[in-house]
Design an enzyme around this catalytic site. Structure first.
Site, PDB file in Angstrom:
ATOM      1  N   HIS A   1      -6.088   9.790  -1.009  1.00  0.00           N
ATOM      2  CA  HIS A   1      -6.717   9.745   0.319  1.00  0.00           C
ATOM      3  C   HIS A   1      -5.872  10.269   1.476  1.00  0.00           C
ATOM      4  CE1 HIS A   1      -4.957   5.544   0.180  1.00  0.00           C
ATOM      5  NE2 HIS A   1      -4.576   5.909   1.384  1.00  0.00           N
TER       6      HIS A   1
ATOM      7  N   ASP B   1      -7.934   1.901   2.360  1.00  0.00           N
ATOM      8  CA  ASP B   1      -7.478   2.887   3.343  1.00  0.00           C
ATOM      9  C   ASP B   1      -8.242   4.211   3.304  1.00  0.00           C
ATOM     10  OD1 ASP B   1      -5.791   3.619   5.426  1.00  0.00           O
ATOM     11  OD2 ASP B   1      -4.321   4.541   4.101  1.00  0.00           O
TER      12      ASP B   1
ATOM     13  N   HIS C   1       0.880  -1.179   0.000  1.00  0.00           N
ATOM     14  CA  HIS C   1       0.000   0.000   0.000  1.00  0.00           C
ATOM     15  C   HIS C   1       0.914   1.226   0.000  1.00  0.00           C
ATOM     16  CE1 HIS C   1      -3.504   2.463   0.786  1.00  0.00           C
ATOM     17  NE2 HIS C   1      -2.783   3.117   1.670  1.00  0.00           N
TER      18      HIS C   1
ATOM     19  N   ASP D   1       1.201   4.906  -0.273  1.00  0.00           N
ATOM     20  CA  ASP D   1       0.453   6.159  -0.268  1.00  0.00           C
ATOM     21  C   ASP D   1       1.095   7.102  -1.271  1.00  0.00           C
ATOM     22  OD1 ASP D   1      -1.688   5.882   1.764  1.00  0.00           O
ATOM     23  OD2 ASP D   1       0.002   5.291   3.010  1.00  0.00           O
TER      24      ASP D   1
HETATM   25 ZN   LIG Z   1      -3.186   4.944   2.603  1.00  0.00          ZN
END
Ligand SMILES: [Zn+2]
Length: 942
Positions: free
Chosen positions: A528, A328, A216, A218
């Site tokens: 996000h 997320d 994941h 970001d």
């Molecule tokens: Zn995230």
């Protein structure tokens, strides 16, 4: 020494130092080609490297000892940093240590000849997996090492069984056998003892785990975008490598944006990804451009996330995705199932709602039904993480915590370190190989996302159905933090909307490539952690730059001029300021040219009393609103003075920028009354009274309260110089309205949420997201608050509030400090919000009449039915056809007719990806569109 440690130490029985290790830096983020030309000096072991975000380049020359002939040779690199190994200009692997997600070794030679001369380059980034590091990087270890495969295997054989034996709840007789045999192994060291234990497999029934590798990453968060790109290089380089050695390995990667970066900047790695995608090991997932926030972007933005994501996956990687991958995001609006379905996505992978503070979700596997009835198959991995280490405890936890054993025999494990961690490690893959079907562990195999969801779909029986928005009972500050991101997001959404419409209306060449570029830049900001305000200051420097680039780009596409134009699907008549600075009244049809008309109303000012044909308003000297009477029914709107500015202590227990905790409600303090007021416009077209006041410890606020001739709304144009610490500023309007639910605009829809705290579910919604309006209506009457840039609202009893500004100090200590300009409005109405046209008024408040160089001569398009909003007019993604996007805004059903100024020959309904379906009936030159509640419609017109 414990047995496990002793076995681990045998993996690298011999090491040797490099012949030469040179270093250059600190430098910025440069290419390996540029790095080769730097001035290098000998590296000093133990040297501290910094500052944060700097980069150093190392050159390593080494000779493989002759005695290592036939053995595997690895590089061991410990530097408390994130590093990338480059060989011959190719990114080979990530090496990260000191921040969690350790990856200190890289395979150099499968089988050494002995005597090879190796030349390696290592790019060292002075940041850790989560950005800032307490301890700066330091070169602790740099060696070549010979790898002992038997010791490696023995370590994992032992370690997996040892971990299993530790698990509470294991069948006691099997646990006893494990204890006794592991003890015997510790004494005798015979690998056959372990091999015999692995002969014990599960019986006829066991829970099945589909494990999929993942990182994941970001797209920006505690590091800037430029570092995210390097994180993807490290991660994807490592993962494509492991795929060679572990043929069963599958790695899922979402976010088209990250693939696009690699394609553009590291073509060699892109080729490796393509090859592994073709053989099914590198698994593109998600179908979206980034993993966006799923509350704040507009409906059209969420659709474009899918349009641009799916387009990329289809064009560059050969297939569209089947699932929306969003573990997320901070809550999920109720239109997502329909938007997903329209983008070819029928499956939903998520996780975050397991963080709920009040009510844990009831299911891990469920049918998620959207507000319109569209359904997708949803799954939360029961290990409660999308970064599992794939070791025994997480496998056991998956089985133990799974909430749907009655209806399902399988669940997903998403494993691999996220962010700078670089994804799965070899250790995780070894652990999964051993877990496989070992007695007492779930039956575990590595699969793709599609294989997992296909297995779920193949299961017989009923699924629980979860209806409507998935509200996250956590992180409620993200509707408000970093106010500029929300403001510029809303503004840029409108600008791109207007640019698309005006380009269609103008005719001629459509600036498709430029709109594509600007849209992708906006979609990136909706990541996000960017749009929600949860990133560091560096990320917001980039965001400001990018938002302004979108504003500039959109402005260039629709040059300003002397002609007023209405860019909305609703007619309007209102007071506007002309380019020459004069107040005029403009009337305009939907998506059509405005014309100057004579005013048929005048607003009167008498001290603090403002009055037009619709409203009689009495302001207070303190800056509040004492009375708002709707003249048509002589009804008072307020139960007590409105426009009450309130300051709350805003000290969440953790996650400063993310959270507004419930106990803030106990700390309300009303702001000081205004110091002064003055009438700044006294009609007849515009009445304005300005108030100046101090707010909190160090802030000032100026408000111009405005009532225009003919207007139904009272506006509050607000400028704040904001310098508070851990304070939350809200504005409250106590309404003379009683209703159990308030209504908030959401993407292509609305959400009704309680105005009371009767249950834990109600109480959890003490702060909620909303777009351009929040409304409280009882039968026959109500009032809405409109905002031009705010997304955080609340309503308790009859008190409707907007959250205006926060002042969190982490992760950006300067978040929201300084100047702000925003506006909100009170819109009292006769009848409910639907009949009163609140949706249209919210749009008008956000999209003033534009003055352009060339406007259409007549209404370009209009709909005869107020339920159906003509939201977007654009050209098709891949042709010159015209595309109309409409949505049903009130929860009603009917048949609407759409008039178009341009001649056309045929029209088809389509999905969001513009795959065409049924032809649209045309009657009297108008499109006939039957619609159902909350439906989103795409029509392709030729
Ligand atoms: Zn995230």
């Amino acid at each position: 020494m414990q047995t496990a440690e002793r076995l681990r130490a045998l993996v690298y029985p011999e090491t040797c130092a490099p012949d030469e290790l040179l270093v250059a830096g600190p430098v910025g983020r440069i290419s390996p080609g540029d790095a080769a030309a730097l001035d290098y000096r000998p590296a000093v072991p133990g040297e501290r490297l910094g500052p944060l975000w700097a980069t150093y380049w190392f050159q390593l020359r080494a000779t493989v000892p002759e005695a290592w002939q036939g053995r595997r040779v690895d590089l061991l690199w410990v530097s408390r940093s994130e590093s990338t190994l480059w060989i011959d200009g190719r990114s080979v692997q990530g090496l990260n240590t000191g921040g969690g997600g350790e990856r200190p070794d890289a395979l150099l030679l499968h089988e050494a000849r002995g005597g090879e001369q190796l030349e390696l380059a290592i790019e060292l980034a002075c940041n850790g997996m989560f950005g800032r590091k307490e301890v700066l990087p330091e070169l602790e270890r740099c060696e070549l090492a010979v790898f002992d495969p038997d010791a490696w295997r023995l370590f994992f054989d032992f370690e997996t069984l040892r971990a299993l034996e530790c698990e509470a709840g294991l069948d006691p007789s099997w646990a006893g056998e494990l204890r006794s045999e592991l003890n015997r192994f510790c004494n005798e060291g015979d690998p056959q003892i372990l091999a015999a234990l692995y002969e014990h497999t599960n019986g006829t029934h066991a829970h099945e785990i589909a494990a999929i590798g993942h990182a994941h990453i970001d797209t920006a968060w505690l590091w800037p975008l430029a570092e995210s790109y390097r994180k993807t290089v490290r991660t994807f380089s490592s993962q494509t490598r492991y795929m060679d050695d572990y043929p069963e390995y599958r790695f899922a990667c979402s976010q088209a944006q990250q693939y696009a970066w690699i394609k553009e900047r590291n073509p060699d790695l892109w080729e490796r990804i393509l090859e592994k995608a073709r053989n099914g090991q590198f698994v593109p997932v998600g179908g979206s451009w980034v993993e966006p926030d799923c509350n704040i972007p507009s409906g059209e933005s969420l659709l474009r996330q899918f349009v641009h994501g799916q387009r990329f996956f289809e064009e560059e990687l050969g297939a569209r995705c089947n699932e929306f991958w969003s573990p997320d995001a901070f809550g999920y609006c109720s239109q997502l199932p329909q938007l997903m379905r329209q983008a070819g996505l029928s499956r939903f992978l998520t996780q975050k709602l397991s963080w709920n503070r009040f009510n844990r979700p009831d299911h891990h596997t469920f049918v998620w039904q959207g507000i319109d009835g569209s359904e997708v198959l949803g799954h939360y991995p029961p290990a409660d993480t999308y970064s599992s280490d794939a070791q025994v405890p997480d496998l056991m936890r998956t089985q133990r915590e799974y909430l749907d054993h009655e209806s399902s025999g399988t669940s997903l494990l998403v494993f691999g370190y996220g962010d700078g961690g670089g994804g799965p490690t070899r250790a995780m893959l070894e652990s999964l190989r051993r877990a496989h079907d070992l007695q007492g562990l779930p039956r575990t195999r590595v699969t793709s996302s599609d294989e997992f969801f296909e297995a779920l779909e193949a299961e017989a029986g009923e699924r629980p159905v979860v209806v409507g928005e998935l509200y996250l009972e956590y992180h409620r500050g993200v509707y408000t933090s970093q106010a500029f991101t929300k403001q510029l997001n809303r503004r840029c959404e409108q600008l791109l909307h207007d640019a698309e419409f005006l380009a269609c209306a103008r005719g001629g060449a459509y600036p498709g490539a430029e709109l594509d570029r600007l849209w992708k830049l906006l979609l990136l900001q909706q990541f996000h952690d960017i749009l929600p305000g949860s990133s560091i200051a560096l990320v917001y420097d980039d965001a400001r730059r990018d938002f302004h680039e979108i504003e500039r780009g959109a402005a260039a596409l629709c040059p300003g001029g002397e002609t007023p134009v209405n860019t909305l699907g609703f007619p309007r008549r209102e007071v506007v300021t002309s380019p020459a600075g004069e107040l005029r009244v403009v009337e305009a049809p939907p998506y059509g040219p405005g014309r100057l008309v004579q005013a048929d109303d005048a607003v009167r000012v008498d001290g603090l009393t403002l009055e037009n044909e619709h409203l009689l308003v009495r302001l207070g000297e303190d800056g509040g609103v004492e009375s708002v009477i709707v003249k048509a029914t002589r009804r008072e709107t307020l139960a007590a003075a409105g426009n009450r500015l309130e300051l709350y202590d805003d000290r969440p227990t953790k996650f400063d920028a993310w959270d507004i905790d419930p106990f803030h409600l106990e700390t309300r303090a009303d702001c000081e009354p205004a110091d002064s007021w003055e009438v700044v416009s006294n009609g007849p077209l515009r009445a304005e009274v300005a108030f100046a006041r101090r707010v909190g410890a160090a802030s000032t606020l100026r408000q111009v309260v405005r009532l225009d001739a003919g207007a139904r709304r009272l506006e509050f144009h607000t400028t704040v110089d904001w310098h508070e610490e851990h304070k939350l500023l809200k504005v409250c309007f106590p309404l003379d309205v009683r209703a159990p639910n308030a209504t908030y605009e959401m993407p292509f829809a609305y959400a009704e949420r309680p105005t009371h705290f009767s249950t834990s579910f109600d109480r959890a919604r003490y702060e909620v997201p909303g777009h351009r309006f929040a409304d409280l209506s009882e039968h026959g009457f109500g009032a809405a608050l409109l905002t031009d840039s705010k997304y955080g609202y609340s309503c308790y009893g009859n008190e409707l509030r907007i959250s205006l500004l926060r002042s969190p100090k982490s992760p950006d200590p300067d978040a929201d400090m300084g100047g702000h300009e925003f506006a909100y409005a009170l819109l009292p109405h006769v009848g409910g919000w639907r009949e009163a046209g609140v949706v249209a008024e919210g749009m008008r408040f956000n999209a003033p009449i534009r003055w352009v160089r060339d406007a259409p001569d007549e209404s370009f398009a209009s709909v005869d039915d107020p339920n159906l909003v003509l939201d977007t007019i654009k050209r098709a993604e891949r042709s010159e056809a015209l595309v109309l996007r409409l949505y049903e805004a009130h929860g009603g059903r009917g048949v609407a007719r759409v008039a178009l100024a341009a001649p056309f020959t045929r029209a088809h309904l389509a999905n969001a990806l513009e795959d065409e379906a049924d032809a649209v009936t045309v009657e009297d030159g108008r499109l006939v569109l039957p619609y159902r509640p909350h439906e989103v419609l795409t029509v392709v017109v030729r």
